[in-house]
Design a protein around this motif. Structure first.
Motif, mmCIF file in Angstrom:
data_model
loop_
_atom_site.group_PDB
_atom_site.id
_atom_site.type_symbol
_atom_site.label_atom_id
_atom_site.label_comp_id
_atom_site.label_asym_id
_atom_site.label_seq_id
_atom_site.Cartn_x
_atom_site.Cartn_y
_atom_site.Cartn_z
ATOM 1 N N TRP A 13 11.324 11.698 6.242
ATOM 2 C CA TRP A 13 10.512 12.784 5.692
ATOM 3 C C TRP A 13 9.251 12.977 6.512
ATOM 4 N N ASP A 14 8.726 14.203 6.448
ATOM 5 C CA ASP A 14 7.361 14.440 6.911
ATOM 6 C C ASP A 14 6.440 13.540 6.093
ATOM 7 N N PHE A 15 5.470 12.892 6.784
ATOM 8 C CA PHE A 15 4.658 11.896 6.094
ATOM 9 C C PHE A 15 3.866 12.497 4.934
ATOM 10 N N GLU A 16 3.362 13.706 5.078
ATOM 11 C CA GLU A 16 2.586 14.316 3.997
ATOM 12 C C GLU A 16 3.456 14.567 2.775
ATOM 13 N N ARG A 17 4.708 14.924 2.995
ATOM 14 C CA ARG A 17 5.632 15.102 1.873
ATOM 15 C C ARG A 17 5.867 13.768 1.170
ATOM 16 N N ALA A 18 6.067 12.714 1.971
ATOM 17 C CA ALA A 18 6.277 11.383 1.403
ATOM 18 C C ALA A 18 5.036 10.917 0.646
ATOM 19 N N ARG A 19 3.875 11.184 1.214
ATOM 20 C CA ARG A 19 2.625 10.779 0.562
ATOM 21 C C ARG A 19 2.448 11.524 -0.767
ATOM 22 N N GLN A 20 2.825 12.808 -0.799
ATOM 23 C CA GLN A 20 2.697 13.581 -2.037
ATOM 24 C C GLN A 20 3.596 13.021 -3.133
ATOM 25 N N PHE A 21 4.778 12.539 -2.746
ATOM 26 C CA PHE A 21 5.655 11.895 -3.736
ATOM 27 C C PHE A 21 4.928 10.729 -4.390
ATOM 28 N N ARG A 81 6.322 5.343 4.064
ATOM 29 C CA ARG A 81 7.059 5.236 5.327
ATOM 30 C C ARG A 81 8.365 4.483 5.144
ATOM 31 N N SER A 82 8.336 3.460 4.294
ATOM 32 C CA SER A 82 9.530 2.644 4.084
ATOM 33 C C SER A 82 10.610 3.399 3.304
ATOM 34 N N LEU A 83 10.211 4.088 2.242
ATOM 35 C CA LEU A 83 11.193 4.777 1.393
ATOM 36 C C LEU A 83 11.723 6.046 2.035
ATOM 37 N N PHE A 84 10.872 6.755 2.787
ATOM 38 C CA PHE A 84 11.253 8.070 3.301
ATOM 39 C C PHE A 84 11.013 8.173 4.810
ATOM 40 N N HIS A 133 0.847 -1.184 0.000
ATOM 41 C CA HIS A 133 0.000 0.000 0.000
ATOM 42 C C HIS A 133 0.887 1.240 0.000
ATOM 43 N N ASN A 134 0.424 2.308 -0.657
ATOM 44 C CA ASN A 134 1.257 3.503 -0.802
ATOM 45 C C ASN A 134 1.684 4.119 0.522
#
Length: 244
Positions: free
Chosen positions: A84-92, A78-81, A72-73
């Motif tokens: 990072w702030d989670f919202e930033r990672a989610r936006q990626f 969380r795994s890749l970044f 799941h994205n």
């Protein structure tokens, strides 16, 4: 039934004939209906390289299989970044999915034999649902491109369940929506997390080797593995199921 996210489900040697009379067939989407993993891999590789991930060295196929495929994205973010702030990672991930949809609209192809299996299911009046960890825009686009929008009676997303795959929740929700029994339902999957989810939900899973190595999939406990829907192993099993 609760299974911890990383927990290896108990292996079961399911026979499809034990599901007779068959009531329903459940499908994952990515890598199961269509060979989409190469497009996901390309999008991740290009975008991760753009931001200098892994020192700017492109991630390889093994990295994709181990860290991304079937997950799941939110878990991928969380795994890749982890820093990072989670919202930033989610936006990626949101941006990556937009790139994937562009690629899919131009290049997506069905897994060989898919429409033969579709006809087999329709001829027997079986219920069917798509069960995926993909975001809804991706799932609906892929299903539409493949001409399956009217085939599926339900589309269940991991993000709309309490837990996504590898938890069994999405497959249990599919059983509820279709009003069918796990004892008369089979699943088609192509990833470790998906196979684990199906097995944890108590159903036999036919694994496809479209994008992941056989030895990794076997560890998740499928009934058996096939190359695609033209594989003689599948049709021998369906013929046996038909005679029950």
């Amino acid at each position: 039934m609760t299974v911890s996210a990383g927990e290896n489900p108990v292996k079961r040697n399911f026979s499809l004939s034990g599901q007779a009379p068959l009531e329903a067939v459940l499908f994952d989407v990515d890598g199961t209906l269509c060979d989409s993993d190469p497009l996901h891999y390309y999008a991740f590789r290009e975008m991760l390289q753009e931001i200098g991930y892994n020192g700017g060295v492109p991630v390889d196929q093994d990295f994709f299989v181990e860290n991304i495929a079937g997950k799941h994205n939110d878990d991928i973010a969380r795994s890749l970044f982890p820093d990072w702030d989670f919202e930033r990672a989610r936006q990626f991930l949101v941006d990556k999915e937009a790139m994937f949809r562009k690629l899919a609209s131009e290049q997506l192809k069905p897994v060989p034999g898919l429409y033969k299996l579709k006809k087999w299911i329709e001829d027997r009046g079986l219920k069917r649902a798509a069960v995926t960890n993909a975001p809804r825009p991706n799932a609906e686009l892929m299903i539409s491109i493949l001409g399956l929008s009217d085939f599926f009676q339900a589309v269940i997303l991991g993000s709309e369940c309490e837990h996504a795959k590898p938890f069994p929740d999405p497959y249990l929700k599919a059983l509820d929506l279709l009003n069918v029994s796990k004892d008369h339902t089979i699943i088609f999957e192509d990833s470790v997390s998906g196979i684990k989810a199906g097995v944890a939900a108590g159903m036999p899973v036919v694994g496809l080797t479209t994008g992941n190595p056989e030895h990794i999939l076997v560890e998740a406990g499928p009934a058996f593995l096939i190359k695609d829907y033209e594989d003689p192993k599948l049709w021998a099993a369906l013929e046996e199921l038909d005679t029950k």
